[in-house]
Design a protein around this motif. Structure first.
Motif, PDB file in Angstrom:
ATOM      1  N   LEU A 300       0.837  -1.203   0.000  1.00  0.00           N
ATOM      2  CA  LEU A 300       0.000   0.000   0.000  1.00  0.00           C
ATOM      3  C   LEU A 300       0.872   1.252   0.000  1.00  0.00           C
ATOM      4  CD1 LEU A 300      -2.803   1.267   0.125  1.00  0.00           C
ATOM      5  CD2 LEU A 300      -2.745   1.010   2.612  1.00  0.00           C
ATOM      6  N   ALA A 301       1.938   1.242   0.804  1.00  0.00           N
ATOM      7  CA  ALA A 301       2.830   2.405   0.872  1.00  0.00           C
ATOM      8  C   ALA A 301       3.528   2.643  -0.467  1.00  0.00           C
ATOM      9  CB  ALA A 301       3.860   2.193   1.980  1.00  0.00           C
ATOM     10  N   VAL A 302       3.983   1.575  -1.108  1.00  0.00           N
ATOM     11  CA  VAL A 302       4.654   1.703  -2.404  1.00  0.00           C
ATOM     12  C   VAL A 302       3.689   2.246  -3.455  1.00  0.00           C
ATOM     13  CG1 VAL A 302       5.690   0.413  -4.312  1.00  0.00           C
ATOM     14  CG2 VAL A 302       6.392  -0.061  -1.957  1.00  0.00           C
ATOM     15  N   ILE A 303       2.472   1.699  -3.497  1.00  0.00           N
ATOM     16  CA  ILE A 303       1.478   2.111  -4.500  1.00  0.00           C
ATOM     17  C   ILE A 303       1.141   3.588  -4.354  1.00  0.00           C
ATOM     18  CG2 ILE A 303      -0.926   1.826  -5.216  1.00  0.00           C
ATOM     19  CD1 ILE A 303      -0.556  -1.188  -4.398  1.00  0.00           C
ATOM     20  N   ILE A 304       0.837   4.018  -3.128  1.00  0.00           N
ATOM     21  CA  ILE A 304       0.473   5.420  -2.900  1.00  0.00           C
ATOM     22  C   ILE A 304       1.668   6.332  -3.182  1.00  0.00           C
ATOM     23  CG2 ILE A 304      -0.213   7.102  -1.139  1.00  0.00           C
ATOM     24  CD1 ILE A 304      -1.921   4.937   0.135  1.00  0.00           C
TER      25      ILE A 304
END
Length: 408
Positions: A300-304
């Protein structure tokens, strides 16, 4: 996450209710949505998706909640990328502005049906064959590579997939639209209108989109309920988003790079997961391979993070501003010259005002980008013809005069 049948039933009924509401209260009467209308309804649909995610966090726990949000953000980003192709298809088929909402809503419904089918097939394959994760990972890596090679400025290539070519070959239609009707009467004979061809093109293209998006979300969660809801809510509000960011799509010049990074990351995550659960005889004698697995919170952190960097870089790029202004000027000039594009005089004035705004944006960027316009003789011709046509409308009293500064 165990989900009882009654929750499934309520969720599906709620989604169908949203689509029905959208049709009967917005799309049924042909009109061009205002920027305010598009913004309000886009925010509402995003709010519904976020509230649903909060409910998953509360009742399902942090694990399923993180998986839902990771899936929703990824699918929403892919949906925005899909709007590029929708824009090209709608422009190439010269769909009247007032009727574009119905085409987009059909595309959303068809996409939801197609992706639901792919989700059910994908879930069945995953439950039966562990090696499917290898296949999904490879598909995403190949898709990421194709995105790096693609160019959203190449409209002809993006709008010329085999589904559209087949549809044009086998579906014969009238040359002109009859509102949003699929069938009309010409010289006493019932004939199909181009609206049907557009819907087939949109629907067929949706199937191609599903081949990318479904493996991507299965790389973030294998819970069928979360996969379905994240996909469904990412599609809700896509119609309003189209009109909200219509003129800004070309501005996102680095979106394809961001999506390629995300899909490549998820592809690697899937392959690592496949190695961790390995039972393929030719790999490590069918035994699991001890590899590091990527957590959902990190995903989630990478995507955002990637999306934020991509959007900010695109918005601050002078090249992106120039490409956006040039692409929108071309689109608005073509629309203004097309007498069938809209019958609303206010909408025609809006188009011409937008054309002048884009002209001013190009002038403000300096001589380097003005030269980009001068090098495109076809665009200059379009702008001159649009200006001449507006002068004719002013002379007839059908339009307001504007002060124009030329690019040539």
């Amino acid at each position: 996450m165990g989900v009882p049948a009654w929750v499934w039933g309520l969720t599906i009924a709620f989604i169908i209710g949203l689509l029905a509401f959208d049709f009967f209260f917005h799309v049924r009467k042909a009109h061009v949505p205002t920027l305010r209308e598009a913004a309000i309804w886009s925010a509402l649909y995003v709010g519904i998706a976020v509230l649903f995610g909060v409910a998953v966090l509360v009742f399902g726990g942090p694990g399923p909640g993180s998986e839902y949000f990771a899936g929703y953000v990824t699918e929403k980003a892919l949906s925005v990328d899909n709007l590029f192709v929708f824009l090209v298809i709608i422009a190439s088929f010269r769909v009247p502005r007032e009727d574009q909402q119905k085409v987009l809503l059909f595309g959303i419904v068809f996409a939801l049906i197609a992706r639901t089918g792919f989700i059910l097939v994908g879930a069945a394959l995953i439950n039966t064959f562990a090696w499917v994760f290898y296949l999904f990972g490879l598909v995403l890596l190949l898709t990421a590579g194709n995105l790096l090679k693609s160019d959203h400025g190449d409209d002809e290539q993006e709008a010329d997939n085999f589904v559209i070519r087949i549809a044009k070959r086998f579906i014969r239609t009238t040359e002109h639209y009859d509102g949003d009707k699929l069938v009309t009467v010409v010289d006493g004979k019932r004939m199909l209108t181009p609206m049907l061809l557009v819907m087939v093109a949109i629907g067929g293209t949706d199937i191609l989109f599903a081949l990318d998006s479904v493996p991507a979300i299965f790389g973030l969660t294998q819970d069928v309920y979360l996969v379905f809801t994240a996909t469904a809510f990412s599609l809700m509000g896509l119609r309003q988003l189209y009109f909200l960011i219509d003129g800004l799509l070309d501005r996102l010049i680095y979106l394809s790079y961001g999506l390629a990074t995300i899909l490549g990351f998820i592809g690697i995550k899937l392959i690592l997961h496949a190695l961790h659960e390995n039972n393929v005889p030719i790999i490590n004698d069918g035994e699991p391979v001890p590899v590091v697995e990527v957590s959902t919170s990190l995903s989630l952190a990478v995507i955002i993070g990637v999306l934020l960097i991509t959007v900010v870089a695109s918005l601050f790029s002078r090249k992106g501003k120039a490409q956006t202004a040039i692409a929108n000027a071309r689109r608005h000039a073509i629309a203004y010259l097309d007498s069938e594009y809209t019958k609303d005089p206010e909408e025609r004035e809006r188009i011409f005002r937008a054309l002048l705004d884009e002209r001013d944006q190009i002038l403000a960027l300096g001589p380097k980008y003005r030269q980009m316009v001068r090098d495109e003789a076809e665009l200059i011709d379009l702008l001159n013809r649009a200006a001449a046509k507006h002068d004719e409308a002013v002379a007839r009293g059908h339009a307001e005069p504007f002060t124009r500064r030329g690019l040539t």
